[in-house]
Design an enzyme around this catalytic site. Sequence first.
Site, PDB file in Angstrom:
ATOM      1  N   ILE A  22      78.209 -10.428 -27.624  1.00  0.00           N
ATOM      2  CA  ILE A  22      77.566  -9.852 -29.025  1.00  0.00           C
ATOM      3  C   ILE A  22      78.591 -10.277 -30.076  1.00  0.00           C
ATOM      4  CG2 ILE A  22      76.878  -7.917 -30.398  1.00  0.00           C
ATOM      5  CD1 ILE A  22      76.210  -6.556 -27.715  1.00  0.00           C
ATOM      6  N   THR A 134      76.065   2.341 -28.657  1.00  0.00           N
ATOM      7  CA  THR A 134      75.172   1.978 -27.590  1.00  0.00           C
ATOM      8  C   THR A 134      74.290   3.035 -27.478  1.00  0.00           C
ATOM      9  OG1 THR A 134      75.067   1.603 -25.295  1.00  0.00           O
ATOM     10  CG2 THR A 134      76.922   2.782 -25.931  1.00  0.00           C
ATOM     11  N   ASP A 135      72.973   2.835 -26.906  1.00  0.00           N
ATOM     12  CA  ASP A 135      71.852   3.758 -26.666  1.00  0.00           C
ATOM     13  C   ASP A 135      72.484   4.698 -25.495  1.00  0.00           C
ATOM     14  OD1 ASP A 135      71.630   1.947 -24.559  1.00  0.00           O
ATOM     15  OD2 ASP A 135      69.484   1.942 -24.939  1.00  0.00           O
ATOM     16  N   GLU A 136      73.417   4.200 -24.606  1.00  0.00           N
ATOM     17  CA  GLU A 136      73.933   5.083 -23.691  1.00  0.00           C
ATOM     18  C   GLU A 136      74.349   6.227 -23.655  1.00  0.00           C
ATOM     19  OE1 GLU A 136      75.847   3.255 -20.066  1.00  0.00           O
ATOM     20  OE2 GLU A 136      74.799   1.326 -20.316  1.00  0.00           O
ATOM     21  N   TYR A 159      81.886   4.703 -19.122  1.00  0.00           N
ATOM     22  CA  TYR A 159      81.872   3.477 -20.082  1.00  0.00           C
ATOM     23  C   TYR A 159      81.079   4.401 -21.133  1.00  0.00           C
ATOM     24  CZ  TYR A 159      79.119   0.415 -23.202  1.00  0.00           C
ATOM     25  OH  TYR A 159      78.577  -0.086 -24.205  1.00  0.00           O
ATOM     26  N   LYS A 163      82.618   5.300 -24.941  1.00  0.00           N
ATOM     27  CA  LYS A 163      81.725   4.948 -26.204  1.00  0.00           C
ATOM     28  C   LYS A 163      81.438   6.132 -26.841  1.00  0.00           C
ATOM     29  CE  LYS A 163      80.882   1.355 -27.381  1.00  0.00           C
ATOM     30  NZ  LYS A 163      81.372   0.403 -28.194  1.00  0.00           N
TER      31      LYS A 163
HETATM   32  P1  NAD Z   1      81.548  -8.088 -23.953  1.00  0.00           P
HETATM   33  O1  NAD Z   1      82.157  -7.497 -22.740  1.00  0.00           O
HETATM   34  O2  NAD Z   1      80.872  -9.304 -23.563  1.00  0.00           O
HETATM   35  O3  NAD Z   1      82.439  -8.316 -25.060  1.00  0.00           O
HETATM   36  C1  NAD Z   1      83.835  -7.474 -25.339  1.00  0.00           C
HETATM   37  C2  NAD Z   1      84.564  -8.339 -26.075  1.00  0.00           C
HETATM   38  O4  NAD Z   1      85.699  -7.208 -26.350  1.00  0.00           O
HETATM   39  C3  NAD Z   1      85.395  -9.325 -25.068  1.00  0.00           C
HETATM   40  O5  NAD Z   1      85.619 -10.519 -25.739  1.00  0.00           O
HETATM   41  C4  NAD Z   1      86.742  -8.773 -24.854  1.00  0.00           C
HETATM   42  O6  NAD Z   1      87.832  -9.609 -24.638  1.00  0.00           O
HETATM   43  C5  NAD Z   1      86.799  -7.694 -26.257  1.00  0.00           C
HETATM   44  N1  NAD Z   1      87.951  -6.635 -26.121  1.00  0.00           N
HETATM   45  C6  NAD Z   1      87.992  -6.030 -25.113  1.00  0.00           C
HETATM   46  N2  NAD Z   1      89.078  -4.916 -25.284  1.00  0.00           N
HETATM   47  C7  NAD Z   1      89.515  -5.399 -26.362  1.00  0.00           C
HETATM   48  C8  NAD Z   1      90.863  -4.962 -27.253  1.00  0.00           C
HETATM   49  N3  NAD Z   1      91.357  -3.934 -26.646  1.00  0.00           N
HETATM   50  N4  NAD Z   1      90.919  -5.422 -28.371  1.00  0.00           N
HETATM   51  C9  NAD Z   1      90.337  -6.969 -28.668  1.00  0.00           C
HETATM   52  N5  NAD Z   1      89.398  -7.161 -28.032  1.00  0.00           N
HETATM   53  C10 NAD Z   1      88.890  -6.565 -26.919  1.00  0.00           C
HETATM   54  O7  NAD Z   1      80.547  -7.019 -24.475  1.00  0.00           O
HETATM   55  P2  NAD Z   1      79.449  -7.100 -25.558  1.00  0.00           P
HETATM   56  O8  NAD Z   1      78.212  -6.976 -24.385  1.00  0.00           O
HETATM   57  O9  NAD Z   1      79.407  -8.230 -26.543  1.00  0.00           O
HETATM   58  O10 NAD Z   1      79.235  -5.613 -26.097  1.00  0.00           O
HETATM   59  C11 NAD Z   1      79.970  -5.809 -27.449  1.00  0.00           C
HETATM   60  C12 NAD Z   1      79.717  -4.119 -28.226  1.00  0.00           C
HETATM   61  O11 NAD Z   1      78.482  -4.056 -28.226  1.00  0.00           O
HETATM   62  C13 NAD Z   1      80.398  -3.088 -27.254  1.00  0.00           C
HETATM   63  O12 NAD Z   1      81.171  -2.302 -28.200  1.00  0.00           O
HETATM   64  C14 NAD Z   1      79.366  -2.707 -26.611  1.00  0.00           C
HETATM   65  O13 NAD Z   1      79.414  -1.187 -26.223  1.00  0.00           O
HETATM   66  C15 NAD Z   1      78.031  -2.703 -27.444  1.00  0.00           C
HETATM   67  N6  NAD Z   1      76.733  -2.798 -26.852  1.00  0.00           N
HETATM   68  C16 NAD Z   1      76.401  -3.749 -25.965  1.00  0.00           C
HETATM   69  C17 NAD Z   1      75.201  -3.794 -25.779  1.00  0.00           C
HETATM   70  C18 NAD Z   1      74.730  -4.792 -24.585  1.00  0.00           C
HETATM   71  O14 NAD Z   1      73.751  -4.900 -24.161  1.00  0.00           O
HETATM   72  N7  NAD Z   1      75.618  -5.903 -23.993  1.00  0.00           N
HETATM   73  C19 NAD Z   1      74.209  -2.976 -26.077  1.00  0.00           C
HETATM   74  C20 NAD Z   1      74.596  -2.133 -26.842  1.00  0.00           C
HETATM   75  C21 NAD Z   1      75.676  -1.858 -27.659  1.00  0.00           C
HETATM   76  O1  DAU Z   2      72.107   0.090 -23.094  1.00  0.00           O
HETATM   77  C1  DAU Z   2      72.883  -0.624 -23.780  1.00  0.00           C
HETATM   78  C2  DAU Z   2      73.986  -0.823 -22.687  1.00  0.00           C
HETATM   79  O2  DAU Z   2      73.660  -1.912 -21.748  1.00  0.00           O
HETATM   80  C3  DAU Z   2      75.461  -1.496 -23.099  1.00  0.00           C
HETATM   81  O3  DAU Z   2      76.049  -0.456 -23.714  1.00  0.00           O
HETATM   82  C4  DAU Z   2      76.232  -1.682 -21.957  1.00  0.00           C
HETATM   83  O4  DAU Z   2      77.641  -2.354 -22.744  1.00  0.00           O
HETATM   84  C5  DAU Z   2      75.629  -3.121 -21.357  1.00  0.00           C
HETATM   85  O5  DAU Z   2      76.469  -3.255 -20.093  1.00  0.00           O
HETATM   86  C6  DAU Z   2      74.441  -2.521 -20.994  1.00  0.00           C
HETATM   87  O6  DAU Z   2      74.430  -1.503 -19.635  1.00  0.00           O
HETATM   88  P1  DAU Z   2      73.452  -1.433 -18.582  1.00  0.00           P
HETATM   89  O7  DAU Z   2      74.301  -0.652 -17.371  1.00  0.00           O
HETATM   90  O8  DAU Z   2      72.265  -0.924 -18.835  1.00  0.00           O
HETATM   91  O9  DAU Z   2      73.518  -2.963 -18.190  1.00  0.00           O
HETATM   92  P2  DAU Z   2      73.532  -3.882 -16.539  1.00  0.00           P
HETATM   93  O10 DAU Z   2      73.145  -5.531 -17.195  1.00  0.00           O
HETATM   94  O11 DAU Z   2      74.762  -3.627 -16.046  1.00  0.00           O
HETATM   95  O12 DAU Z   2      72.346  -3.210 -16.174  1.00  0.00           O
HETATM   96  C7  DAU Z   2      71.042  -3.401 -16.227  1.00  0.00           C
HETATM   97  C8  DAU Z   2      70.331  -2.421 -15.210  1.00  0.00           C
HETATM   98  O13 DAU Z   2      70.136  -3.219 -14.203  1.00  0.00           O
HETATM   99  C9  DAU Z   2      70.834  -1.091 -14.854  1.00  0.00           C
HETATM  100  O14 DAU Z   2      69.564  -0.461 -14.886  1.00  0.00           O
HETATM  101  C10 DAU Z   2      71.467  -1.505 -13.693  1.00  0.00           C
HETATM  102  C11 DAU Z   2      70.530  -2.701 -12.944  1.00  0.00           C
HETATM  103  N1  DAU Z   2      71.586  -3.645 -12.452  1.00  0.00           N
HETATM  104  C12 DAU Z   2      72.634  -4.157 -13.003  1.00  0.00           C
HETATM  105  C13 DAU Z   2      73.268  -5.138 -12.129  1.00  0.00           C
HETATM  106  C14 DAU Z   2      74.589  -5.686 -12.798  1.00  0.00           C
HETATM  107  C15 DAU Z   2      71.080  -4.091 -11.113  1.00  0.00           C
HETATM  108  O15 DAU Z   2      69.788  -3.620 -10.285  1.00  0.00           O
HETATM  109  N2  DAU Z   2      71.888  -4.822 -10.366  1.00  0.00           N
HETATM  110  C16 DAU Z   2      72.855  -5.525 -11.037  1.00  0.00           C
HETATM  111  O16 DAU Z   2      73.444  -6.325 -10.107  1.00  0.00           O
END
Ligand code: NAD
Ligand code: DAU
Length: 348
Positions: A22, A134-136, A159, A163
């Site tokens: 992101i 996050t919505d989590e 996790y 958060k």
């Molecule tokens: P990601 O794991 O792809 O990226 C996280 C980044 O943070 C990485 O580049 C990592 O190196 C960096 N990082 C971790 N610890 C650090 C530290 N101590 N100092 C500096 N950098 C550090 O994750 P993402 O999916 O891009 O998520 C980014 C943000 O969005 C997170 O806060 C996550 O909770 C939030 N979020 C993600 C999702 C999703 O679906 N991916 C949804 C809602 C919210």
């Molecule tokens: O809802 C927002 C969150 O979405 C973010 O805050 C998190 O950082 C991000 O990782 C994500 O969490 P989820 O656990 O929802 O995402 P993930 O992609 O790991 O899993 C999505 C769904 O798919 C979940 O119900 C678990 C399922 N899953 C996931 C993996 C990795 C599987 O069934 N098989 C898998 O191998």
Amino acid sequence: MSIDTSKRQPKNVLVTGAAGFIGSNLVHYLLKRWPDASIVSLDALTYAGNLANLKDLDDVPRHRFVHGNICDRETVSTLLDQDIDTVINAAAHTHVDRSLLGADDFAGTNVGGVQVFLDAIKQRPHIRFVQISTDEVYGSQAPGEDADENYRLTPRNPYSATKTGGDLVALAFHHSFDLDVVITRCCNNYGPYQYPEKMIPLFITNLFENKQVPLYGDGLHARQWIHVDDHSAAIARVAESGRSGEVYNITSGKGMTNKEMTAKLLAITGKDESLIKYVTDRPGHDRRYAIDDRKIRTELGWSPVVDFDEGIKQTVQWFVDHKSWWEPIKSGQYRKYYEEQYGKRVEQ
Ligand code: NAD
Ligand code: DAU
């Protein structure tokens, strides 16, 4: 209630976690949206941080990358003293499955890192701090129920618990010290540069390789999915006009079960159901996330623009076109990690 949504114009922005999924998409988006702003990207380059995600910005004068940790007070203070007016904190440890194996890094960064920033901002109260959450944090919702910003906080995995801790620390610093804090809580994102441990990139790339996709439990867990560019636009809107001390939910409203998502990915990649492997469920797996984001839509005038079917097709195409990005990740540290942790669960 009259709400002032007059825009702030960020000039010097610090984006943390900028080499992750992101964060890197956000930096690209903000450079276009704020043509007069300079952006510093900070990232600790953990396994999830990848400088290839920012490679095309090497020659952009308004952007620079700093390798550093948000838990390091000196790094944070030094950067904030470089005229920063807005911090967008996207740095976090983010994978639920990893947090189940050990949560030290999660607590350290997702709670401690937020506190380090807020301690530093106490001395520099002109800075706006946007916490990407996050919505989590709301835990699982019953069918038909949507969580708005006042919904109970009931995180149910390490996790999401960390958060939630980060959100509460941020709100407490707003309350106690009147710091300019805003929080966003978004649903699941998809798009380019997502690390292939998360469901969508893992499944897409496995399907390209004719490997099975590991669907947890009965596959009926439900998530809402938003394109990362829509999330970036919402974050920018909150940074510009969000009310201090407030939380804004962000969603596309596009909910589906993991089984439905898998069927879509099979159809787009032209594969069949023999590539689905039902595997042991994730411990404590939240059944359904569904949030209500009327607040950001009515107060700040944001709404998503990416059509899901189009966005997911483009994302699959991005992974087709960027094998050189994900193949080394999967063949190296990623595969080793999964083999160590999950043994024979995914057939290679
Ligand atoms: P990601 O794991 O792809 O990226 C996280 C980044 O943070 C990485 O580049 C990592 O190196 C960096 N990082 C971790 N610890 C650090 C530290 N101590 N100092 C500096 N950098 C550090 O994750 P993402 O999916 O891009 O998520 C980014 C943000 O969005 C997170 O806060 C996550 O909770 C939030 N979020 C993600 C999702 C999703 O679906 N991916 C949804 C809602 C919210
Ligand atoms: O809802 C927002 C969150 O979405 C973010 O805050 C998190 O950082 C991000 O990782 C994500 O969490 P989820 O656990 O929802 O995402 P993930 O992609 O790991 O899993 C999505 C769904 O798919 C979940 O119900 C678990 C399922 N899953 C996931 C993996 C990795 C599987 O069934 N098989 C898998 O191998």
